[in-house]
Scaffold this motif. Structure first.
Motif, mmCIF file in Angstrom:
data_model
loop_
_atom_site.group_PDB
_atom_site.id
_atom_site.type_symbol
_atom_site.label_atom_id
_atom_site.label_comp_id
_atom_site.label_asym_id
_atom_site.label_seq_id
_atom_site.Cartn_x
_atom_site.Cartn_y
_atom_site.Cartn_z
ATOM 1 N N PHE A 181 0.692 -1.343 -0.229
ATOM 2 C CA PHE A 181 -0.164 -0.034 -0.062
ATOM 3 C C PHE A 181 0.980 1.489 -0.077
ATOM 4 C CE2 PHE A 181 -3.754 -2.281 0.129
ATOM 5 C CZ PHE A 181 -3.695 -3.049 0.676
ATOM 6 N N ASP A 182 1.764 1.120 -0.105
ATOM 7 C CA ASP A 182 2.955 2.405 -0.264
ATOM 8 C C ASP A 182 3.102 3.026 0.914
ATOM 9 O OD1 ASP A 182 3.937 5.007 -2.964
ATOM 10 O OD2 ASP A 182 5.273 3.614 -1.425
ATOM 11 N N TYR A 183 3.177 2.968 1.919
ATOM 12 C CA TYR A 183 3.703 3.534 3.084
ATOM 13 C C TYR A 183 3.916 2.911 4.360
ATOM 14 C CZ TYR A 183 -0.221 1.366 5.821
ATOM 15 O OH TYR A 183 -0.700 0.480 6.436
ATOM 16 N N LEU A 184 4.821 3.775 5.663
ATOM 17 C CA LEU A 184 5.140 3.342 6.175
ATOM 18 C C LEU A 184 4.345 3.255 7.444
ATOM 19 C CD1 LEU A 184 7.740 4.861 4.745
ATOM 20 C CD2 LEU A 184 8.732 3.443 6.200
ATOM 21 N N PHE A 185 4.402 2.472 9.120
ATOM 22 C CA PHE A 185 3.545 2.601 9.576
ATOM 23 C C PHE A 185 4.103 2.276 11.212
ATOM 24 C CE2 PHE A 185 2.540 -1.697 10.583
ATOM 25 C CZ PHE A 185 2.569 -2.635 9.527
ATOM 26 N N ARG A 186 3.744 2.677 11.618
ATOM 27 C CA ARG A 186 4.427 2.550 13.693
ATOM 28 C C ARG A 186 3.117 1.879 14.414
ATOM 29 N NH1 ARG A 186 6.350 6.886 17.061
ATOM 30 N NH2 ARG A 186 4.795 7.088 16.855
ATOM 31 N N PRO A 187 3.024 0.723 14.649
ATOM 32 C CA PRO A 187 2.165 0.548 15.291
ATOM 33 C C PRO A 187 2.310 0.721 16.580
ATOM 34 C CG PRO A 187 3.788 -1.708 14.580
ATOM 35 C CD PRO A 187 4.055 -0.574 14.107
ATOM 36 N N ALA A 188 1.082 1.111 17.139
ATOM 37 C CA ALA A 188 0.650 1.897 18.485
ATOM 38 C C ALA A 188 2.198 1.873 19.684
ATOM 39 C CB ALA A 188 -0.502 0.778 19.425
ATOM 40 N N THR A 189 2.193 2.580 19.699
ATOM 41 C CA THR A 189 3.220 2.866 20.913
ATOM 42 C C THR A 189 2.517 4.125 21.821
ATOM 43 O OG1 THR A 189 4.801 2.848 18.900
ATOM 44 C CG2 THR A 189 5.359 4.330 21.021
ATOM 45 N N LYS A 190 3.371 3.709 23.482
ATOM 46 C CA LYS A 190 3.535 4.523 23.869
ATOM 47 C C LYS A 190 3.280 5.750 24.304
ATOM 48 C CE LYS A 190 4.869 2.561 28.009
ATOM 49 N NZ LYS A 190 5.677 2.042 29.281
ATOM 50 N N VAL A 191 2.207 6.336 24.231
ATOM 51 C CA VAL A 191 1.920 8.202 25.071
ATOM 52 C C VAL A 191 2.450 8.175 26.178
ATOM 53 C CG1 VAL A 191 1.299 10.471 24.501
ATOM 54 C CG2 VAL A 191 1.038 8.289 23.246
ATOM 55 N N ILE A 192 3.565 8.508 26.518
ATOM 56 C CA ILE A 192 4.093 8.534 28.675
ATOM 57 C C ILE A 192 2.786 9.983 28.492
ATOM 58 C CG2 ILE A 192 5.881 9.097 30.071
ATOM 59 C CD1 ILE A 192 6.283 6.360 28.708
ATOM 60 N N GLY A 193 2.173 9.286 30.085
ATOM 61 C CA GLY A 193 1.537 9.896 31.218
ATOM 62 C C GLY A 193 2.165 10.259 32.172
ATOM 63 N N PHE A 194 2.024 11.913 32.327
ATOM 64 C CA PHE A 194 3.250 11.981 33.586
ATOM 65 C C PHE A 194 2.872 12.846 34.685
ATOM 66 C CE2 PHE A 194 7.071 12.088 31.771
ATOM 67 C CZ PHE A 194 7.009 12.829 30.724
ATOM 68 N N ASP A 195 2.989 12.783 36.131
ATOM 69 C CA ASP A 195 2.176 13.122 36.796
ATOM 70 C C ASP A 195 0.621 12.863 37.384
ATOM 71 O OD1 ASP A 195 3.046 16.619 35.404
ATOM 72 O OD2 ASP A 195 4.499 14.942 37.506
ATOM 73 N N GLY A 196 0.665 11.312 36.831
ATOM 74 C CA GLY A 196 -0.109 10.123 37.594
ATOM 75 C C GLY A 196 -1.392 10.025 36.881
ATOM 76 N N ARG A 197 -0.845 10.849 35.820
ATOM 77 C CA ARG A 197 -1.575 10.703 34.638
ATOM 78 C C ARG A 197 -1.646 9.326 33.857
ATOM 79 N NH1 ARG A 197 -4.566 15.764 30.921
ATOM 80 N NH2 ARG A 197 -5.326 16.628 32.629
ATOM 81 N N THR A 198 -2.700 8.692 33.215
ATOM 82 C CA THR A 198 -1.753 7.413 32.305
ATOM 83 C C THR A 198 -1.510 6.824 31.253
ATOM 84 O OG1 THR A 198 -4.680 6.754 31.189
ATOM 85 C CG2 THR A 198 -4.180 6.173 33.729
ATOM 86 N N ASP A 199 -0.936 6.470 31.010
ATOM 87 C CA ASP A 199 -0.340 6.830 30.009
ATOM 88 C C ASP A 199 -1.498 5.982 28.706
ATOM 89 O OD1 ASP A 199 2.584 6.331 30.686
ATOM 90 O OD2 ASP A 199 2.725 4.386 30.497
ATOM 91 N N GLY A 200 -0.957 6.763 27.026
ATOM 92 C CA GLY A 200 -1.844 6.931 25.950
ATOM 93 C C GLY A 200 -0.887 5.707 24.924
ATOM 94 N N ALA A 201 -1.615 5.714 24.191
ATOM 95 C CA ALA A 201 -1.082 5.255 22.698
ATOM 96 C C ALA A 201 -1.161 5.575 21.092
ATOM 97 C CB ALA A 201 -1.639 3.340 22.785
ATOM 98 N N ILE A 202 -0.310 5.575 20.232
ATOM 99 C CA ILE A 202 -0.126 6.231 19.512
ATOM 100 C C ILE A 202 -0.091 5.497 18.282
ATOM 101 C CG2 ILE A 202 1.841 7.540 19.667
ATOM 102 C CD1 ILE A 202 0.819 9.397 17.664
ATOM 103 N N TYR A 203 -1.085 5.124 16.600
ATOM 104 C CA TYR A 203 -0.527 5.336 16.205
ATOM 105 C C TYR A 203 -0.320 5.061 15.182
ATOM 106 C CZ TYR A 203 -1.207 2.195 11.664
ATOM 107 O OH TYR A 203 -1.546 2.237 10.372
ATOM 108 N N SER A 204 0.831 5.515 13.980
ATOM 109 C CA SER A 204 1.156 6.631 12.805
ATOM 110 C C SER A 204 1.151 6.070 11.859
ATOM 111 C CB SER A 204 3.103 6.871 13.762
ATOM 112 O OG SER A 204 2.700 7.933 14.703
ATOM 113 N N GLU A 205 1.037 6.718 10.745
ATOM 114 C CA GLU A 205 1.487 6.990 9.402
ATOM 115 C C GLU A 205 2.208 8.500 8.694
ATOM 116 O OE1 GLU A 205 -2.227 3.961 8.272
ATOM 117 O OE2 GLU A 205 -2.202 5.635 7.240
ATOM 118 N N VAL A 206 3.493 7.337 8.661
ATOM 119 C CA VAL A 206 4.015 8.041 6.856
ATOM 120 C C VAL A 206 4.076 8.224 5.462
ATOM 121 C CG1 VAL A 206 6.313 8.414 6.379
ATOM 122 C CG2 VAL A 206 5.787 8.851 8.452
ATOM 123 N N ILE A 207 3.081 8.908 4.922
ATOM 124 C CA ILE A 207 2.344 8.474 3.728
ATOM 125 C C ILE A 207 2.635 9.986 2.699
ATOM 126 C CG2 ILE A 207 -0.100 9.145 4.324
ATOM 127 C CD1 ILE A 207 -0.968 7.077 2.753
#
Length: 709
Positions: free
Chosen positions: A654-680
């Motif tokens: 499909f001619d693109y690059l992708f990164r599976p879900a990666t951690k988005v660090i939560g600070f000061d007691g916040r839970t971690d999030g997640a990010i899926y990314s594409e480069v196209i």
């Protein structure tokens, strides 16, 4: 091993912040249910070691008498004969928000202990080989605990002679706020609440449940005892075996059934009084555990339907479901058709059974098992037909909208009118004369939309009246926009001949007008058809970003937060992501454009930075945890991307690059999030959109097709 008489302090988070983040549950008995669930899990773990163990859970409710007929809650204890708090389980208990399955991890549910009670005391006997130990510790959010950045005080862990019973007792002491719900608890009311809360679990595990005893004490004296027995739990009324074939992608690219390979699914049906089962439910069960969010929907009944005073619980179990269980609590690795066709790597095998097939076959079987349910379903369809007739709803639009059996009449009408408005709002298209004038269009001009509309109107006048369908308009406008996109990439517009390079602005404004908040009239469909229906903002400064009129970013920050946001000579609150979209609560799409000649690999972490700012510095009510990032340009060298951020993967097909879900660090007691990314690439998006438009074009009548779009 934790030292005696010590606070278990956290090093990587602030519990004061956690308590702000994890609010007190609106379900008053939530801490009780959390503790009861832990007891069930502890027994199951112990039974993997000692298969002869007969589980036992004892609940003791203590009250003081205020008048002859009223009581005041004092304390409540839950005792089980499960695995106990050995060193491993105690460490898990003190690990905040551990998502893996197992016993006693300090998730957000456990935080409710300290939100509701002054203190919670845990006393646990456990075995290590031939030795027996006794551990005692306390949970609280008193000042002394928080001053040590702790919620747990470890009093002691000592070796002892083995007692007659090896048990763990958890005791909730003294409500922080008076509660009528707790004051009205007795053995009978607690049993009724327990059956209501755990009915799915109890039904699924009816033959292997622990002995459950509930004692009620007044002024320290035992007044009443009740038990939860098999007789209290509904038995299976009907059961069916469903066989589903595995499917795979054929050499022609379509999904086909695999010969001689299938799995059996057992569908157990329970008919339960509406006083106990509050809503009709369809649940999947994996290894005896109910999966609360499986993605499988009950389509045959609405949540509120009841038949002769009963509601229905359907539980589906299968070796296939067991094999698709993961180590993430409540998550199964069963693909949808879409996720299967898009998957790369080892996420799924080459042959799978899909969520859609399971849902379709289960619901079909349910209506065959219970003709009375089919009658209810037909009544819902009849009500929808009456609505269509009453309001003169267009049949074509009515068939195009997704109606759930749970939708009220008001919701059905809302969906219909939204679909009708989208159809009516389709901008008239052009086909012929405006092609020659594309070179003079400038997407950064204040009059761009006006100029574009004029050219479209000229074209539509050439279309025979009988062929002026909404689809013709839809395709014609899209064709014009795509041609303009191509010319921008070719740098052939007159405005691009000035020598000044503002290609990014031209592309940005073509797809979504800068500083706009109107996604519906944008051309974000070039990236994804769904994007035009999401709330969003373009070039919005983070500290001024709003959703439904409410500010997303916080107005007030802690001293440390403010230090960071303005550190290194930056003011991160003034950052302006190109486009932010909010498809639903807790989710955010971040789109970033780069000029066609910019090396994309030099900007791979820009979207991550935006996600981190939104995750950690937005107001509590938003709590955005799931992000999707799209970094779009033209100068993309896959080896550069993979060399700089190795977690990206190349989707060659499909001619693109992708990164599976990666951690988005939560600070000061916040839970971690997640990010899926594409480069196209822009050119890849253009080709995809052109292909979709050609498919739309093929659906037009021969009269419209002759227009040679």
């Amino acid at each position: 091993m934790a030292a005696d008489k010590t606070y278990i302090s956290a090093n990587d988070l602030s519990f004061a912040g956690v308590l702000q983040d994890v609010k007190k549950s609106r379900t008053a008995l939530q801490p009780i249910w959390e503790a009861f669930t832990n007891a069930l899990e502890a027994i199951k773990i112990k039974q993997t070691i000692d298969i002869s163990l007969i589980g036992n859970i004892q609940v003791d409710i203590f009250v003081t008498e205020t008048t002859t007929d009223s009581f005041e809650f004092s304390k409540l204890s839950i005792r089980d004969n499960g695995i106990g708090f050995n060193d491993s389980e105690f460490q898990r208990f003190n690990t905040f928000k551990l998502t893996s399955k197992g016993y006693k991890n300090l998730g957000s549910g456990r935080i409710q202990f300290v939100q509701y009670f002054d203190n919670t005391i845990l006393e646990s006997y456990f075995l290590e080989g031939e030795k027996c130990f006794f551990r005692k510790f306390t949970m609280s959010k008193k000042k002394g605990f928080l001053d040590k950045n702790a919620l747990v005080y470890h009093e002691s862990c000592v070796e002892i002679d083995r007692p007659a019973q090896v048990t763990t007792t958890l005791t909730f002491n003294t409500l922080l706020e008076d509660s009528n719900i707790y004051n009205s608890l007795n053995a009978d009311t607690f049993k009724a609440s327990l059956l209501e809360r755990y009915i799915s679990y109890l039904c699924a595990n009816r033959l292997s449940l622990p002995q459950i005893t509930i004692n009620f004490h007044v002024q320290g004296k035992l007044q009443n005892t009740v038990n939860v027995s098999n007789n209290d739990i509904p038995s299976i009324e009907k059961s069916e075996i469903i066989t589903l074939p595995y499917k795979e992608i054929s050499s022609f690219g379509d999904i086909v059934a695999v010969d001689n390979k299938s799995e059996s699914f057992k569908l157990d049906a329970y008919k339960i009084s509406k006083d106990i089962l509050k809503s009709n439910e369809l649940k999947l069960s994996s290894k005896g555990e109910i999966i609360e969010e499986s993605g499988i929907m009950l389509e045959s009944l609405s949540e509120n339907d009841n038949i002769k005073g009963n509601k229905f619980l359907f539980i589906v179990s299968s070796d296939y479901i067991d094999s698709r269980d993961t180590n993430i609590r409540g998550q199964l690795n069963i693909p949808s058709k879409e996720s299967f066709t898009k998957a790369t790597g080892d996420l799924f095998s080459n042959q799978e059974i899909f969520v859609e097939d399971i849902q379709e076959e289960i619901n079909s079987t349910i209506t065959k098992m219970y003709p009375e349910i089919e009658e209810v379903k037909q009544n819902h369809l009849l009500q929808f037909s009456e609505l269509k007739e009453m309001f003169g709803l267009d049949e074509q639009i009515a068939q195009s909208i997704n109606i759930s059996i749970n939708d009220s009449e008001a919701k059905i009408l809302e969906k219909f009118y939204e679909a009708e408005a989208k159809k009516a709002a389709t901008i008239d298209a052009s086909i012929k004369e405006s092609f020659d004038k594309l070179n003079k269009l400038d997407t950064t001009s204040d009059t761009y939309n006006e100029d574009l509309k004029k050219e479209i109107n000229k074209l539509v006048r050439t279309i025979p009246l009988q062929n002026k369908t909404s689809l013709t308009h839809y395709v014609a406008r899209r064709k014009l926009v795509l041609d303009l996109f191509q010319k921008i990439l070719d740098r052939s517009l007159e405005v691009q001949r000035s020598g000044r390079n503002f290609d990014e602005a031209l592309i940005h404004n073509l797809l979504y007008q800068q500083h706009s908040g109107d996604s519906e009239t944008s051309d974000l469909w070039i990236i994804s058809e769904d994007f035009i229906y999401f709330k969003g903002a373009s070039e919005s400064q983070l500290d001024k970003l709003t959703i439904d009129g409410k500010k997303v970013f916080k107005d007030k920050f802690t001293e440390e937060e403010d230090r960071y946001l303005t550190s290194l000579g930056e003011n991160r609150k003034l950052k302006r992501p190109d486009i932010l979209l909010f498809p639903e609560e807790g989710k955010c799409i971040i789109i970033e454009f780069k000029t066609p000649d910019t090396n994309i690999s030099e900007h791979l972490t820009q979207i991550d930075s935006y996600a981190n700012l939104i995750r950690n510095y937005s107001e509590d009510e938003f709590q955005i945890i799931q992000f999707y990032g799209y970094l779009i340009g033209e100068s993309i060298e896959p080896r550069d991307v993979l060399g700089r951020v190795s977690s990206y993967e190349h989707s060659y097909q499909f001619d693109y690059l992708f990164r599976p879900a990666t951690k988005v660090i939560g600070f000061d007691g916040r839970t971690d999030g997640a990010i899926y990314s594409e480069v196209i690439k822009y050119s890849t998006l253009l080709k995809r959109a052109q292909q979709r438009n050609r498919i739309f074009l093929s659906k037009l009548t021969h009269g419209t097709s002759s227009l040679n779009l």
